[in-house]
Design a protein around this motif. Sequence first.
Motif, PDB file in Angstrom:
ATOM      1  N   GLU A 165      11.250 -13.964   1.362  1.00 25.95           N
ATOM      2  CA  GLU A 165      10.196 -13.242   2.431  1.00 25.95           C
ATOM      3  C   GLU A 165       8.595 -14.811   2.301  1.00 25.95           C
ATOM      4  OE1 GLU A 165       8.432  -9.950   2.932  1.00 25.95           O
ATOM      5  OE2 GLU A 165      10.433  -8.916   2.088  1.00 25.95           O
ATOM      6  N   ALA A 166       8.237 -14.735   3.605  1.00 26.14           N
ATOM      7  CA  ALA A 166       7.264 -16.510   3.695  1.00 26.14           C
ATOM      8  C   ALA A 166       6.310 -16.235   2.669  1.00 26.14           C
ATOM      9  CB  ALA A 166       7.266 -16.900   5.143  1.00 26.14           C
ATOM     10  N   GLU A 167       5.632 -14.284   2.915  1.00 25.82           N
ATOM     11  CA  GLU A 167       4.499 -14.232   2.361  1.00 25.82           C
ATOM     12  C   GLU A 167       4.494 -13.102   2.787  1.00 25.82           C
ATOM     13  OE1 GLU A 167       0.994 -16.698   4.549  1.00 25.82           O
ATOM     14  OE2 GLU A 167       1.001 -15.314   5.899  1.00 25.82           O
ATOM     15  N   ARG A 168       3.479 -12.257   2.154  1.00 34.31           N
ATOM     16  CA  ARG A 168       3.465 -10.501   1.813  1.00 34.31           C
ATOM     17  C   ARG A 168       2.091 -10.138   1.476  1.00 34.31           C
ATOM     18  NH1 ARG A 168       8.978  -7.539   1.607  1.00 34.31           N
ATOM     19  NH2 ARG A 168       7.835  -5.094   0.792  1.00 34.31           N
ATOM     20  N   PRO A 169       1.553  -8.849   1.911  1.00 33.34           N
ATOM     21  CA  PRO A 169       0.473  -8.697   1.588  1.00 33.34           C
ATOM     22  C   PRO A 169       0.713  -7.547   0.440  1.00 33.34           C
ATOM     23  CG  PRO A 169       0.751  -7.598   3.636  1.00 33.34           C
ATOM     24  CD  PRO A 169       2.085  -8.228   3.272  1.00 33.34           C
ATOM     25  N   CYS A 170      -0.249  -7.841  -0.367  1.00 33.55           N
ATOM     26  CA  CYS A 170      -0.619  -7.170  -2.055  1.00 33.55           C
ATOM     27  C   CYS A 170       0.030  -5.855  -2.258  1.00 33.55           C
ATOM     28  CB  CYS A 170      -1.857  -7.509  -2.548  1.00 33.55           C
ATOM     29  SG  CYS A 170      -1.625  -9.358  -3.360  1.00 33.55           S
ATOM     30  N   GLY A 171       0.041  -4.816  -0.675  1.00 38.18           N
ATOM     31  CA  GLY A 171       0.467  -3.280  -1.776  1.00 38.18           C
ATOM     32  C   GLY A 171       1.519  -3.597  -0.772  1.00 38.18           C
ATOM     33  N   THR A 172       2.196  -3.997  -0.613  1.00 35.94           N
ATOM     34  CA  THR A 172       3.426  -4.138   0.693  1.00 35.94           C
ATOM     35  C   THR A 172       4.392  -3.733  -0.428  1.00 35.94           C
ATOM     36  OG1 THR A 172       4.089  -5.470   1.259  1.00 35.94           O
ATOM     37  CG2 THR A 172       2.080  -3.848   2.425  1.00 35.94           C
ATOM     38  N   PHE A 173       4.478  -4.329  -2.299  1.00 34.30           N
ATOM     39  CA  PHE A 173       6.354  -4.481  -2.969  1.00 34.30           C
ATOM     40  C   PHE A 173       5.848  -3.146  -3.262  1.00 34.30           C
ATOM     41  CE2 PHE A 173       3.603  -8.244  -2.088  1.00 34.30           C
ATOM     42  CZ  PHE A 173       4.132  -9.062  -2.161  1.00 34.30           C
ATOM     43  N   PRO A 174       7.069  -3.351  -3.414  1.00 38.55           N
ATOM     44  CA  PRO A 174       8.386  -1.960  -4.037  1.00 38.55           C
ATOM     45  C   PRO A 174       7.801  -2.023  -5.484  1.00 38.55           C
ATOM     46  CG  PRO A 174       9.778  -3.791  -3.777  1.00 38.55           C
ATOM     47  CD  PRO A 174       8.290  -4.644  -3.153  1.00 38.55           C
ATOM     48  N   VAL A 175       6.999  -1.775  -6.041  1.00 34.87           N
ATOM     49  CA  VAL A 175       6.833  -1.608  -7.550  1.00 34.87           C
ATOM     50  C   VAL A 175       5.859  -0.638  -7.586  1.00 34.87           C
ATOM     51  CG1 VAL A 175       6.782  -3.877  -7.859  1.00 34.87           C
ATOM     52  CG2 VAL A 175       5.151  -2.927  -6.950  1.00 34.87           C
ATOM     53  N   ASP A 176       5.778  -0.018  -8.978  1.00 37.82           N
ATOM     54  CA  ASP A 176       5.576   1.935  -9.226  1.00 37.82           C
ATOM     55  C   ASP A 176       4.414   0.992 -10.279  1.00 37.82           C
ATOM     56  OD1 ASP A 176       4.709   4.641  -8.731  1.00 37.82           O
ATOM     57  OD2 ASP A 176       6.710   4.586  -9.725  1.00 37.82           O
ATOM     58  N   VAL A 177       3.532   0.798  -9.530  1.00 38.23           N
ATOM     59  CA  VAL A 177       2.344   1.313 -11.168  1.00 38.23           C
ATOM     60  C   VAL A 177       0.662   0.527 -10.145  1.00 38.23           C
ATOM     61  CG1 VAL A 177       3.569  -0.846 -11.894  1.00 38.23           C
ATOM     62  CG2 VAL A 177       1.905  -1.715 -10.234  1.00 38.23           C
ATOM     63  N   ALA A 178       0.105   1.245 -11.020  1.00 36.72           N
ATOM     64  CA  ALA A 178      -1.259   1.851 -10.970  1.00 36.72           C
ATOM     65  C   ALA A 178      -1.783   0.138  -9.929  1.00 36.72           C
ATOM     66  CB  ALA A 178      -2.258   2.171 -12.040  1.00 36.72           C
ATOM     67  N   PRO A 179      -2.823   0.612  -9.013  1.00 32.57           N
ATOM     68  CA  PRO A 179      -3.175  -0.924  -8.345  1.00 32.57           C
ATOM     69  C   PRO A 179      -4.147  -1.700  -9.384  1.00 32.57           C
ATOM     70  CG  PRO A 179      -4.275   1.528  -7.298  1.00 32.57           C
ATOM     71  CD  PRO A 179      -3.423   1.970  -8.678  1.00 32.57           C
ATOM     72  N   SER A 180      -5.071  -1.276  -9.873  1.00 31.43           N
ATOM     73  CA  SER A 180      -4.964  -2.293 -11.124  1.00 31.43           C
ATOM     74  C   SER A 180      -4.746  -2.521 -11.888  1.00 31.43           C
ATOM     75  CB  SER A 180      -6.536  -1.113 -12.108  1.00 31.43           C
ATOM     76  OG  SER A 180      -5.952  -0.563 -12.577  1.00 31.43           O
ATOM     77  N   THR A 181      -3.100  -2.150 -12.745  1.00 30.62           N
ATOM     78  CA  THR A 181      -2.593  -2.965 -13.398  1.00 30.62           C
ATOM     79  C   THR A 181      -1.661  -4.122 -12.387  1.00 30.62           C
ATOM     80  OG1 THR A 181      -1.312  -0.856 -14.396  1.00 30.62           O
ATOM     81  CG2 THR A 181      -0.210  -1.933 -14.367  1.00 30.62           C
ATOM     82  N   LEU A 182      -1.326  -3.752 -11.211  1.00 32.72           N
ATOM     83  CA  LEU A 182      -0.784  -4.496  -9.607  1.00 32.72           C
ATOM     84  C   LEU A 182      -1.417  -5.634  -9.573  1.00 32.72           C
ATOM     85  CD1 LEU A 182       1.893  -5.078  -7.793  1.00 32.72           C
ATOM     86  CD2 LEU A 182       0.222  -3.392  -6.527  1.00 32.72           C
ATOM     87  N   SER A 183      -3.115  -5.284  -9.777  1.00 30.80           N
ATOM     88  CA  SER A 183      -3.663  -6.050 -10.115  1.00 30.80           C
ATOM     89  C   SER A 183      -3.972  -7.735 -10.837  1.00 30.80           C
ATOM     90  CB  SER A 183      -5.332  -5.903  -9.514  1.00 30.80           C
ATOM     91  OG  SER A 183      -5.964  -6.844  -9.747  1.00 30.80           O
ATOM     92  N   HIS A 184      -3.479  -7.175 -11.757  1.00 32.16           N
ATOM     93  CA  HIS A 184      -3.534  -7.663 -13.557  1.00 32.16           C
ATOM     94  C   HIS A 184      -2.119  -8.928 -13.336  1.00 32.16           C
ATOM     95  CE1 HIS A 184      -2.724  -8.570 -16.765  1.00 32.16           C
ATOM     96  NE2 HIS A 184      -1.604  -8.622 -17.787  1.00 32.16           N
ATOM     97  N   HIS A 185      -0.913  -8.253 -12.627  1.00 35.00           N
ATOM     98  CA  HIS A 185       0.173  -8.656 -12.544  1.00 35.00           C
ATOM     99  C   HIS A 185      -0.327 -10.085 -11.187  1.00 35.00           C
ATOM    100  CE1 HIS A 185       2.583  -6.552 -15.608  1.00 35.00           C
ATOM    101  NE2 HIS A 185       2.601  -5.017 -14.642  1.00 35.00           N
ATOM    102  N   PHE A 186      -0.466  -9.563 -10.319  1.00 36.68           N
ATOM    103  CA  PHE A 186      -0.808 -10.923  -9.021  1.00 36.68           C
ATOM    104  C   PHE A 186      -1.712 -12.056  -9.439  1.00 36.68           C
ATOM    105  CE2 PHE A 186       0.607  -7.961  -6.162  1.00 36.68           C
ATOM    106  CZ  PHE A 186       1.635  -8.444  -5.468  1.00 36.68           C
ATOM    107  N   LYS A 187      -2.901 -11.429 -10.821  1.00 38.38           N
ATOM    108  CA  LYS A 187      -3.392 -12.111 -11.371  1.00 38.38           C
ATOM    109  C   LYS A 187      -2.804 -13.764 -12.530  1.00 38.38           C
ATOM    110  CE  LYS A 187      -8.003 -12.679 -14.350  1.00 38.38           C
ATOM    111  NZ  LYS A 187      -7.920 -13.385 -15.445  1.00 38.38           N
ATOM    112  N   VAL A 188      -2.109 -12.424 -13.137  1.00 38.16           N
ATOM    113  CA  VAL A 188      -1.012 -13.803 -13.868  1.00 38.16           C
ATOM    114  C   VAL A 188       0.163 -14.531 -13.097  1.00 38.16           C
ATOM    115  CG1 VAL A 188       1.067 -13.405 -15.836  1.00 38.16           C
ATOM    116  CG2 VAL A 188      -1.027 -11.901 -15.954  1.00 38.16           C
ATOM    117  N   LEU A 189       0.840 -14.007 -12.296  1.00 39.03           N
ATOM    118  CA  LEU A 189       1.306 -14.879 -10.806  1.00 39.03           C
ATOM    119  C   LEU A 189       0.730 -15.763 -10.919  1.00 39.03           C
ATOM    120  CD1 LEU A 189       3.791 -11.948  -9.756  1.00 39.03           C
ATOM    121  CD2 LEU A 189       4.260 -13.839 -11.126  1.00 39.03           C
ATOM    122  N   ARG A 190      -1.028 -15.594 -10.429  1.00 34.47           N
ATOM    123  CA  ARG A 190      -1.239 -16.379  -9.793  1.00 34.47           C
ATOM    124  C   ARG A 190      -1.505 -17.772 -10.794  1.00 34.47           C
ATOM    125  NH1 ARG A 190      -4.893 -13.192  -7.996  1.00 34.47           N
ATOM    126  NH2 ARG A 190      -7.031 -14.758  -9.755  1.00 34.47           N
TER     127      ARG A 190
END
Lengths: 117, 117
Positions: B43-68
């Motif tokens: 996909e071209a782009e996607r909002p953070c909260g819409t990915f098919p992953v099952d982790v806590a918001p704070s964990t997800l936020s960390h994962h996005f930080k690592v990716l960025r």
Amino acid sequence: MPRSTRRRPALTHPATEDIDLFDVLHALSDPTRMTIVSVLRAEAERPCGTFPVDVAPSTLSHHFKVLRESGLIIQREEANRRISALRTVDLEHRFPGLLDSVLAAYVRGVEERAVTA
Amino acid sequence: MPRSTRRRPALTHPATEDIDLFDVLHALSDPTRMTIVSVLRAEAERPCGTFPVDVAPSTLSHHFKVLRESGLIIQREEANRRISALRTVDLEHRFPGLLDSVLAAYVRGVEERAVTA
């Protein structure tokens, strides 16, 4: 009991089909371990203490353990030496092209640093 | 001061030439982060909260930080949403073929699990 049996635990390696992509990527995400892998890519096998890396023996031992348990390398005991080899065929079977593209990216980075140094 | 400025620190991204192979491999060595990358590959782009992953918001936020911070994704604020996109062109320029071969290995693993499940 022979001395060699007492001193060293048996070396365990994952079966080819159990090699995990995330373990492999984690193993390759460290410069020392990548150096070891790139040296083994060019040579059939090599004793552990002879790699061009500058880390403490206990650290190096940990790196070899990570590499072995990820399935990237196979190790065997020979007299007082531990010999390592890359599991090239197993890795190619499991993840075709992966190791080549990672090592190409690594070599490219090494060459870039050499140019800018 | 507008509320959005107060609430969110500026998003920083490495320049293409500063994208580090070891950071990229580390970022890809986690199943949640790999899922995010594989979704963004399609996909071209996607909002953070819409990915098919099952982790806590704070964990997800960390994962996005690592990716960025690794240079794998770029993020921008849009109203109350943070939008992510894969830095496909930058990554291909920096490490040709790497992302494709890693994602191919990942997809292959997903398909294997589907067959044996």
